[in-house]
Design a protein around this motif. Structure first.
Motif, short mmCIF file in Angstrom:
data_model
loop_
_atom_site.label_atom_id
_atom_site.label_comp_id
_atom_site.label_asym_id
_atom_site.label_seq_id
_atom_site.Cartn_x
_atom_site.Cartn_y
_atom_site.Cartn_z
N GLY A 1 94.86 -73.18 -43.97
CA GLY A 1 94.89 -71.99 -44.82
C GLY A 1 94.49 -70.73 -44.08
O GLY A 1 93.90 -69.82 -44.67
N GLU B 1 91.06 -75.20 -55.99
CA GLU B 1 89.95 -76.17 -55.89
C GLU B 1 90.08 -77.17 -57.02
O GLU B 1 90.11 -76.78 -58.19
CB GLU B 1 88.60 -75.45 -56.01
CG GLU B 1 88.32 -74.46 -54.90
CD GLU B 1 87.02 -73.68 -55.11
OE1 GLU B 1 86.20 -74.08 -55.96
OE2 GLU B 1 86.84 -72.66 -54.42
N LEU C 1 85.74 -83.31 -53.95
CA LEU C 1 86.34 -81.99 -54.06
C LEU C 1 87.53 -81.90 -53.12
O LEU C 1 87.45 -82.28 -51.95
CB LEU C 1 85.31 -80.91 -53.70
CG LEU C 1 85.83 -79.47 -53.77
CD1 LEU C 1 86.27 -79.12 -55.18
CD2 LEU C 1 84.77 -78.49 -53.28
N LEU C 2 88.66 -81.41 -53.65
CA LEU C 2 89.82 -81.15 -52.82
C LEU C 2 90.11 -79.66 -52.84
O LEU C 2 90.07 -79.03 -53.89
CB LEU C 2 91.05 -81.90 -53.37
CG LEU C 2 90.87 -83.40 -53.58
CD1 LEU C 2 92.10 -83.97 -54.29
CD2 LEU C 2 90.67 -84.11 -52.24
N TRP C 3 90.34 -79.09 -51.68
CA TRP C 3 90.76 -77.69 -51.64
C TRP C 3 92.21 -77.71 -51.22
O TRP C 3 92.53 -77.91 -50.05
CB TRP C 3 89.90 -76.92 -50.64
CG TRP C 3 89.87 -75.44 -50.89
CD1 TRP C 3 90.43 -74.75 -51.91
CD2 TRP C 3 89.19 -74.48 -50.08
NE1 TRP C 3 90.16 -73.41 -51.80
CE2 TRP C 3 89.40 -73.21 -50.69
CE3 TRP C 3 88.43 -74.54 -48.91
CZ2 TRP C 3 88.87 -72.04 -50.17
CZ3 TRP C 3 87.91 -73.37 -48.38
CH2 TRP C 3 88.13 -72.13 -49.01
N ILE D 1 95.58 -76.25 -50.35
CA ILE D 1 96.08 -74.99 -49.82
C ILE D 1 97.55 -75.18 -49.50
O ILE D 1 97.91 -76.04 -48.70
CB ILE D 1 95.29 -74.60 -48.55
CG1 ILE D 1 93.78 -74.57 -48.85
CG2 ILE D 1 95.76 -73.26 -48.03
CD1 ILE D 1 92.89 -74.42 -47.63
#
Lengths: 287, 797
Positions: A41, A84, A91-93, A95
């Protein structure tokens, strides 16, 4: 617009009017493969796209995210979208690089009523010719991915053109060249499909059992494909689950065009048949 | 950097960027390479995908690096020593250390004096009045032969190995969880991965950066990691190491060439007032062998030093005048950032030259810094761009009428507009060509500095004055003396044999009799009679390990992985033949450039040639705050120190005048939240405020607020929020995020808030200066400010 690449389809242009040698071209199809698991990202691609295409700097303001713009625009053809998501306590971000997917069956081209405003090349690139565009924005509605964007100043529509000028010169698109982690690959569609398979294997090995390649059949496949780590969560990446585009959609101008042509043909043929059957119509005079 | 030297003998990334692809485990801690070193970071992803390496992050925030990592663990800012200490205990308790490596290559067997001890938060030798340690309590025990006593069984209670075990025994998973705020399961899950490389066939590396150095315990955080890596046998091996990720574009070059306080080029020592004679300086600076079988390469110190004096003073430095030793200043204090600005704050500094950086934004406690800056009589700013620091009277809230400082702004060319070399974190000095010409009338740094020198020299010639000789005798022999070319400087740095006039090809040729000259001994070999080695671009990689010996030139001597003797066992056989650093073939070492005598047999000397121990230091007396590390709280901490309440913070940091009053040192409700400052990939410190596309990509100063805290305080995403510390306040756009979770620390909930550093009042977009909030305290050794952990409060603005 390319003078060298062979054309496959043009908007509002029957195939009879497309040069035969283009239709018979053996040039390979190219594709971009975006490996989301390698994307950090960094927006290098976003900036490279702006630089290469000399796109205007837009005033931006932070709207509560790392994302730079709220949406694509006629001056921002590539946007990194950030999301998010919490999944089973992890937790997954997510992008995702948002830009034109260069569909094999381009909904924008099918919807466009202006002859030659949208061109699909045999290598898979779908390009807009603003000088033929009438600004009707049917392409915006026709695109299942919500990509084309209208420019109020010129009253024409813009989107990623896969750096057609670079590709024409044998180079990779600017985003591919700039990506620091090699998350974006470029090559023939076959090679990119094979590479995608390898990447799925790697992801499976790493524990991503639902990893998948995004190359949706409903649009005949795309020339920008994604390797999606969580293939069961397309929504979270804002990727439509089952996008479609049909050459003869039942809505929009295309249908009306066909209906109109059909009715016209019907009336001509009908008149001819009537004449053959009934001869000339005589009006009888009454005393 | 200082702690790497304290452990291994040199302060630099031990391996290099491409080598990271060879790792089995990559721990990213105190760093965020996806955002701050995106190009180098690709090698971590190569390891992850091609080798199946595990890439893990331990950080106060879930960063863009965490987004592509296999596992992430959140900790409280400034609690890193507790976490790393926990890993050390985990390794020793479970026998996970690489036993053969520890015995062969570390000082585990060395016996320490019985005076040594640690109790209640203090090591032996603490001088209450001086607030410093008397290190005689940390010395090794000597045998009758004068060398250090060793116990090869590692069972002697005062052997380094047993002392190490005892010292970190307190760092149980429960203690680690209590201090850092992570869960015990989280800690153990990470420990399983990170402590798995203590085997010959596995190698793990650590990527760290200023997330570790910018603390009052910064050096000791890195020491703890270095100890852990030694226990796991990772130092000196391809795919291993402890990789300090340096700043852009040339911070490694800056420290190598001593553009930093406290060293001379090549990490030589600055003479002190106590060393009035050259001999005294050499005696103090030259380590003596502690064992019979050490190369002790720093023992050649006089050769490096004399050659430097010959480069600087030429014929004016002779054996008779002690090579112009009296020409060098012998400063009493230090010239670190904090000390300089403290002097200015106290009205004891007249002027300041800022060359290529933005002091007002870069240092801690901007309100105090501003006061200091306004007391200067004059300031010179040399930079390609107009800076906040060059117009500091325009800062919000300042009254120009009250400021008497004369500011001279000299526009200089940018590094794109000149050739020269950058030295990357991996010690690769890469020559680059000028890309564009500077605007007409804009001068290069070399012209500006050169002119400064000449005009001072000419003034001295006219008017005389104190310190005249050193200025007159300084060598300045260039084709155009008023503007040396970077090639001439590179050759001067490499060094010459003064008799033959030939460029040297190695620091092995340096002498202390005045017949050689070198501006920086570690760069000997970078520009030789064969040409500019830094400009080479050969891509061959015969081992497949990414060493690329024909690409550019790395110090020292084009060695790619430092301490590579330790990549092989006691017989010279590589621990892992697939990733061989160097190997002994009976006559010589083959592979990488050996960090060892090329034909020295494997058993003749220790693997760490720069250390007087000959081996690496698990126990090291080279830092001011302890031979082992210890968890101390940040100076502004949300909790008392659970290990020793009465000695909560680092006991030997330096306190500057009046600073205690600027700190919120007791955990209270006035400043309840932990705060940390960092960078984002779209921006590069402050210079990118001038770049339109990058400003578009990340326009505004923001504050990262954890979701739960935002709810508590009624802060909506994208609303304006004010954050303040005891020193200053900032206002920015709230980014409410899931990526920072609340932590349970020592019985209470601790929230962490994050702010980026890139904004000021000059630029295409402007915003609050992050350093309004940060404290004027620094590391006990380097004085690197504690930017990374302090206390704040926040509210809707």
């Amino acid at each position: 617009m390319s003078n060298n690449l062979a054309i496959r389809r043009m908007s509002a242009t029957p195939s009879a009017f497309i040069p035969l040698d283009s239709l018979r071209s053996n040039a390979p199809e190219y594709a971009k493969l975006v490996d989301i698991s390698k994307c950090i990202g960094c927006k290098g691609c976003e900036v490279a796209c702006k630089e290469w295409n000399d796109l205007k700097v837009e005033p931006t303001a932070n709207f509560g995210s790392f994302q730079s713009h709220e949406d694509l625009s006629s001056n921002t053809w590539l946007l990194m979208r950030f999301n998010e998501v919490e999944v089973d306590g992890d937790l997954l971000w997510m992008i995702k690089k948002d830009a034109c997917l260069h569909c094999e069956d381009p909904g924008c081209l099918f919807a466009c009523p202006a002859p030659g405003a949208i061109v699909q090349y045999t290598n898979g690139i779908v390009d807009f010719n603003q000088d033929k565009c009438i600004g009707c924005q049917y392409c915006v509605t026709g695109c299942p991915f919500d990509i084309p964007r209208f420019d109020k100043a010129t009253k024409t529509v813009f989107k990623c053109n896969m750096c057609i000028d670079r590709v024409d010169a044998g180079l990779e698109p600017a985003c591919v060249k700039t990506c620091p982690t090699n998350a974006i690959s470029w090559g023939t569609k076959d090679d990119m499909l094979a590479l995608a398979d390898q990447k799925i294997e790697t992801l499976n090995r790493r524990g991503y059992s639902k990893a998948s390649v995004y190359n949706p059949a409903g649009v005949g496949g795309t020339h920008m494909m994604y390797v999606v780590p969580h293939g069961d969560r397309l929504d979270d990446y804002s990727l439509p689950t089952d996008p479609t585009a049909s050459p003869a959609p039942m809505t929009g101008l295309s249908f009306l065009k066909r209906a109109a042509v059909f009715l016209f043909n019907f009336s001509v043929v009908g008149t001819a048949l009537h004449f053959l059957r009934y001869g000339q119509t005589h009006v009888e005079e009454h005393e | 950097m200082a702690s790497l030297a304290a452990t291994f003998g040199r302060g630099a990334m031990t391996n290099h960027w491409k080598d990271i692809k060879n790792a089995d485990v990559i721990l990213v801690m105190g760093a965020n390479p996806a955002e701050n070193h995106p190009c180098g970071f690709k090698w971590a992803l190569e390891a992850r995908d091609n080798r199946g390496a595990k890439l893990v992050t331990i950080d106060p925030r879930f960063t863009r690096t965490s987004a592509v990592a296999d596992k992430h663990l959140q900790i409280r800012p400034g609690s890193d020593i507790a976490m790393l200490g926990g890993f050390i205990k985990h390794i020793l308790d479970n026998d996970l250390q690489h036993d053969d490596y520890v015995r062969a290559h570390t000082n585990a067997s060395f016996i320490v004096t019985e005076d040594f001890g640690f109790a209640d938060g203090l090591f032996a030798g603490f001088d209450e009045a001086a607030q410093s340690y008397d290190k005689t309590a940390w010395e090794y025990e000597r045998g009758p032969d004068g060398f250090v006593r060793r116990d090869p069984t590692l069972e002697h209670p005062r052997s380094v190995f047993q002392l190490l075990k005892h010292h970190y025994d307190r760092y149980t998973p429960e203690v680690v969880a209590n201090i850092t705020g992570c869960s015990e399961e989280g800690f153990l899950g990470m420990a399983d991965i990170i402590c798995s490389t203590g085997r010959a066939d596995r190698a793990g590396t650590i990527m760290y950066a200023v997330g570790w150095t910018m603390h009052t315990v910064g050096c000791q955080i890195i020491r703890t990691a270095a100890i852990m890596q030694l226990l796991l046998g990772n130092i000196g091996r391809p795919g291993g190491g402890i990789n300090a990720l340096r700043g852009h574009a040339n911070v490694q070059g800056a420290t190598d060439h001593a553009i930093v306080a406290g060293i001379l080029p090549g990490y030589l020592k600055v003479p002190t007032p106590e060393q009035q004679s050259f001999e005294a300086h050499l005696t103090d600076s030259t380590p003596r062998p502690l064992v019979s079988d050490t190369v002790n390469y720093w023992g050649n110190y006089s050769k490096f030093y004399v050659s430097l004096m010959k480069a600087w003073f030429g014929d004016h430095a002779t054996p008779e005048n002690d090579f112009a030793y009296d020409h060098l200043a012998k400063p009493g204090g230090d010239a670190t950032w904090l000390t300089i600005w403290n002097e200015a704050h106290q009205g004891r500094l007249e002027g300041f030259v800022a060359l290529g950086f933005n002091p007002l934004l870069a240092g801690p406690d901007v309100p105090r810094l501003f006061e200091a800056m306004a007391k200067l009589k004059w300031k010179v700013v040399i930079d390609p761009f107009m800076l906040d620091s060059a117009e500091f009277w325009k800062a919000p809230g300042q009254n120009p009428a009250e400021i008497d400082t004369e500011v001279l702004y000299l526009p200089s060319s940018h590094w794109i507009e000149r050739d020269g070399s950058f030295t990357n974190s991996g010690r690769w000095a890469q020559w680059k060509e000028k890309a564009v010409d500077p605007p007409i009338g804009v001068r290069s740094d070399t012209w500006i500095l050169s002119e400064l020198f000449w005009r001072v020299k000419e003034l001295y010639q006219e008017e005389g004055g104190a310190y005249n000789d050193p200025i007159q005798h300084l060598t300045w022999d260039y084709l155009n003396p008023r503007e040396p070319t970077l090639v001439e400087l590179a050759k001067e740095i490499n060094g010459y044999d003064r008799t033959s006039g030939q460029l040297l090809s190695s620091f092995g040729q340096l002498k202390d009799d005045g017949t050689t000259a070198s501006g920086n001994w570690i760069y000997s070999g970078s520009y030789t009679e064969a040409g500019n080695q830094m400009a080479r671009r050969g891509t061959a990689d015969p081992t497949g390990l990414g060493m690329h010996h024909d690409w550019a030139w790395s110090w020292p001597l084009n060695r790619r992985v430092l301490y590579n003797r330790a990549s092989a066992d006691a017989d010279g056989k590589p621990w892992d033949p697939q990733r061989a650093g160097i190997a002994w073939n009976g006559r010589e070492w083959i592979g990488d450039v050996p960090d060892y005598g090329p034909t020295t047999p494997p058993d003749a000397a220790g693997a760490f040639i720069m250390n007087e121990e000959g081996v690496a230091r698990l126990f090291s007396t080279h830092l001011a705050d302890g031979p082992f590390s210890e968890h101390y709280e940040p100076v502004e901490s949300p909790t008392t120190n659970p290990l020793h309440e009465q000695v909560p913070i680092n006991p030997v940091i330096r306190w500057y005048d009046g600073v205690r009053d600027t700190l919120a040192m007791s955990a209270g409700s006035e400043f309840p939240y932990a705060c940390t400052v960092y960078r984002v990939v779209e921006r590069e410190h402050f210079v990118t405020s001038n770049v339109p596309y990058l400003v578009e990509a990340m326009p505004d100063f923001f504050v990262e607020v954890p979701e739960g805290l935002a709810e508590e305080k009624g802060i909506a995403n994208a609303s304006r929020v004010r954050v303040w510390s005891k020193r200053g306040s900032v206002t920015g756009t709230a980014i409410v995020t899931k990526r920072i979770q609340p932590l349970r620390v020592n019985g209470k909930v601790v929230w962490t808030v994050g702010i980026p550093v890139h904004w000021g009042f000059v630029g295409l977009t402007t915003g609050s200066m992050a350093n309004q909030l940060t404290p004027f305290v620094g590391d006990a050794n380097t004085r690197c400010p504690e930017f990374k952990s302090f206390l704040v409060n926040l509210e809707q603005a």
